[in-house]
Design an enzyme around this catalytic site. Sequence first.
Site, mmCIF file in Angstrom:
data_model
loop_
_atom_site.group_PDB
_atom_site.id
_atom_site.type_symbol
_atom_site.label_atom_id
_atom_site.label_comp_id
_atom_site.label_asym_id
_atom_site.label_seq_id
_atom_site.Cartn_x
_atom_site.Cartn_y
_atom_site.Cartn_z
ATOM 1 N N ASP A 1 0.856 -1.188 0.000
ATOM 2 C CA ASP A 1 0.000 0.000 0.000
ATOM 3 C C ASP A 1 0.888 1.233 0.000
ATOM 4 O OD1 ASP A 1 -3.243 0.289 0.769
ATOM 5 O OD2 ASP A 1 -2.044 2.100 1.090
ATOM 6 N N ASP B 1 4.026 1.823 -4.238
ATOM 7 C CA ASP B 1 3.144 2.519 -5.174
ATOM 8 C C ASP B 1 2.868 1.555 -6.319
ATOM 9 O OD1 ASP B 1 1.963 4.012 -7.146
ATOM 10 O OD2 ASP B 1 3.373 5.696 -7.012
ATOM 11 N N TYR C 1 -12.148 6.868 -14.416
ATOM 12 C CA TYR C 1 -12.218 5.687 -13.537
ATOM 13 C C TYR C 1 -12.904 4.530 -14.265
ATOM 14 C CZ TYR C 1 -13.606 2.984 -9.346
ATOM 15 O OH TYR C 1 -13.805 2.000 -8.410
ATOM 16 N N LYS D 1 -11.365 0.922 -15.276
ATOM 17 C CA LYS D 1 -11.917 -0.340 -14.754
ATOM 18 C C LYS D 1 -12.380 -1.263 -15.881
ATOM 19 C CE LYS D 1 -11.420 0.270 -10.247
ATOM 20 N NZ LYS D 1 -10.458 -0.551 -9.495
ATOM 21 N N THR E 1 -16.639 2.057 2.394
ATOM 22 C CA THR E 1 -15.201 2.126 2.681
ATOM 23 C C THR E 1 -14.788 3.597 2.716
ATOM 24 O OG1 THR E 1 -14.411 2.260 0.392
ATOM 25 C CG2 THR E 1 -14.859 0.049 1.231
HETATM 26 N N1 LIG Z 1 -15.811 1.318 -2.285
HETATM 27 C C1 LIG Z 1 -16.522 1.124 -3.379
HETATM 28 O O1 LIG Z 1 -17.706 1.463 -3.447
HETATM 29 C C2 LIG Z 1 -15.900 0.455 -4.584
HETATM 30 C C3 LIG Z 1 -16.737 0.126 -5.641
HETATM 31 C C4 LIG Z 1 -16.197 -0.483 -6.777
HETATM 32 C C5 LIG Z 1 -14.843 -0.751 -6.825
HETATM 33 N N2 LIG Z 1 -14.054 -0.412 -5.787
HETATM 34 C C6 LIG Z 1 -12.632 -0.710 -5.912
HETATM 35 O O2 LIG Z 1 -12.216 -1.473 -4.808
HETATM 36 C C7 LIG Z 1 -10.832 -1.245 -4.573
HETATM 37 C C8 LIG Z 1 -10.607 -0.924 -3.103
HETATM 38 O O3 LIG Z 1 -11.305 0.260 -2.802
HETATM 39 P P1 LIG Z 1 -11.809 0.615 -1.327
HETATM 40 O O4 LIG Z 1 -13.199 1.093 -1.483
HETATM 41 O O5 LIG Z 1 -11.500 -0.475 -0.393
HETATM 42 O O6 LIG Z 1 -10.914 1.918 -1.062
HETATM 43 P P2 LIG Z 1 -9.918 2.331 0.131
HETATM 44 O O7 LIG Z 1 -9.622 3.767 -0.154
HETATM 45 O O8 LIG Z 1 -10.465 1.941 1.448
HETATM 46 O O9 LIG Z 1 -8.630 1.451 -0.159
HETATM 47 C C9 LIG Z 1 -7.787 1.702 -1.251
HETATM 48 C C10 LIG Z 1 -6.359 1.480 -0.797
HETATM 49 O O10 LIG Z 1 -5.500 1.686 -1.936
HETATM 50 C C11 LIG Z 1 -4.359 2.390 -1.477
HETATM 51 N N3 LIG Z 1 -3.708 3.088 -2.589
HETATM 52 C C12 LIG Z 1 -4.102 4.212 -3.214
HETATM 53 N N4 LIG Z 1 -3.221 4.551 -4.168
HETATM 54 C C13 LIG Z 1 -2.246 3.608 -4.141
HETATM 55 C C14 LIG Z 1 -1.054 3.402 -4.883
HETATM 56 N N5 LIG Z 1 -0.688 4.236 -5.880
HETATM 57 N N6 LIG Z 1 -0.282 2.336 -4.591
HETATM 58 C C15 LIG Z 1 -0.626 1.499 -3.589
HETATM 59 N N7 LIG Z 1 -1.745 1.637 -2.865
HETATM 60 C C16 LIG Z 1 -2.547 2.681 -3.127
HETATM 61 C C17 LIG Z 1 -4.903 3.345 -0.429
HETATM 62 O O11 LIG Z 1 -3.871 3.851 0.419
HETATM 63 C C18 LIG Z 1 -5.905 2.466 0.292
HETATM 64 O O12 LIG Z 1 -5.307 1.763 1.366
HETATM 65 C C19 LIG Z 1 -10.411 -0.138 -5.541
HETATM 66 O O13 LIG Z 1 -9.809 -0.705 -6.672
HETATM 67 C C20 LIG Z 1 -11.729 0.508 -5.915
HETATM 68 O O14 LIG Z 1 -11.677 1.139 -7.174
HETATM 69 C C21 LIG Z 1 -14.532 0.181 -4.657
#
Ligand SMILES: NC(=O)c1ccc[n+]([C@@H]2O[C@H](COP(=O)([O-])OP(=O)(O)OC[C@H]3O[C@@H](n4cnc5c(N)ncnc54)[C@H](O)[C@@H]3O)[C@@H](O)[C@H]2O)c1
Length: 258
Positions: free
Chosen positions: A37, A60, A153, A157, A188
């Site tokens: 992360d 990253d 986005y 995706k 989240t």
């Molecule tokens: N929450 C939703 O509604 C939702 C819906 C569809 C898809 N998603 C996808 O699910 C995944 C997780 O999202 P989440 O909701 O748990 O978000 P979150 O923000 O809780 O977690 C995302 C994590 O990614 C890390 N991150 C960001 N940029 C980074 C980088 N360049 N390198 C390494 N780590 C990095 C952040 O520090 C964080 O810990 C993502 O791919 C998101 O697009 C989420």
Amino acid sequence: MARFDDTVAIVTGGVSGIGAAVTRRLVDEGARVFVADINADAVAAASDTFGPNVAGLRTDVTNEAEMTALFDGALERFGRVDSVYNVAGGSKPGRIVDTDLATWDFNIRLNLYGAFLGTKLGAAHFLAEKKPGSIVNVASLNSLVPMHFGAGYAAAKAGVVMLTENAALELADQGIRVNAVSPGLVATPLTGGLMSMPGVTEAYMERIPTGRAAEPEEIAAVALFLGSTDASYINGENIVVDGAWQTSGYPDLRPFLG
Ligand SMILES: NC(=O)c1ccc[n+]([C@@H]2O[C@H](COP(=O)([O-])OP(=O)(O)OC[C@H]3O[C@@H](n4cnc5c(N)ncnc54)[C@H](O)[C@@H]3O)[C@@H](O)[C@H]2O)c1
């Protein structure tokens, strides 16, 4: 025997939201987990947060050298890698006409480069070891359904899903499975800001037939299914986990973000 006994997983974004739920459940089911992360503090605290079977490296996911160091770190720490969960992602929203290339790049790099590098390096490791392996990419309902202010986005995706299918095509005959899970709305930190805007939650709930956001654990359950031998004949698939939201489409966010 637990489902993931004696296995090691890499989880990007593994310290927050969906990624944290994946990490927690993998450990509960017997795995050791190496988290990646960009949040250095959360990675440093991973063993305290998730227990001694979790370690990690501040990474990253858009940087190939750092992703390579991540795989080296996992092998050094745990001696093997059996599965890769590419969960890290995020969004900078905007109308297409207002989006500069830096913003476009942010969305494509974080979501599509990240999944690409995790898939590439995971597959390269499994091929070098001549062993089967599993890769799970977290995409989004936006891979299939557009959203106002979400072009970068959603395009990224959609790319993650086609990357997943293409990887399965290339790698299936070598025992490597590559699948995607596409969440709808999940509670989240990523969605907290938008959902706390007055009226947005109500607008979403008018469209989500199940009438609530998913919990991160409900997405992790499907990701782990895809990563496990329970899904041994599933390859190149994208499982939508959205409480039937795909049937109704996204709300019009222009009154809130315009
Ligand atoms: N929450 C939703 O509604 C939702 C819906 C569809 C898809 N998603 C996808 O699910 C995944 C997780 O999202 P989440 O909701 O748990 O978000 P979150 O923000 O809780 O977690 C995302 C994590 O990614 C890390 N991150 C960001 N940029 C980074 C980088 N360049 N390198 C390494 N780590 C990095 C952040 O520090 C964080 O810990 C993502 O791919 C998101 O697009 C989420």
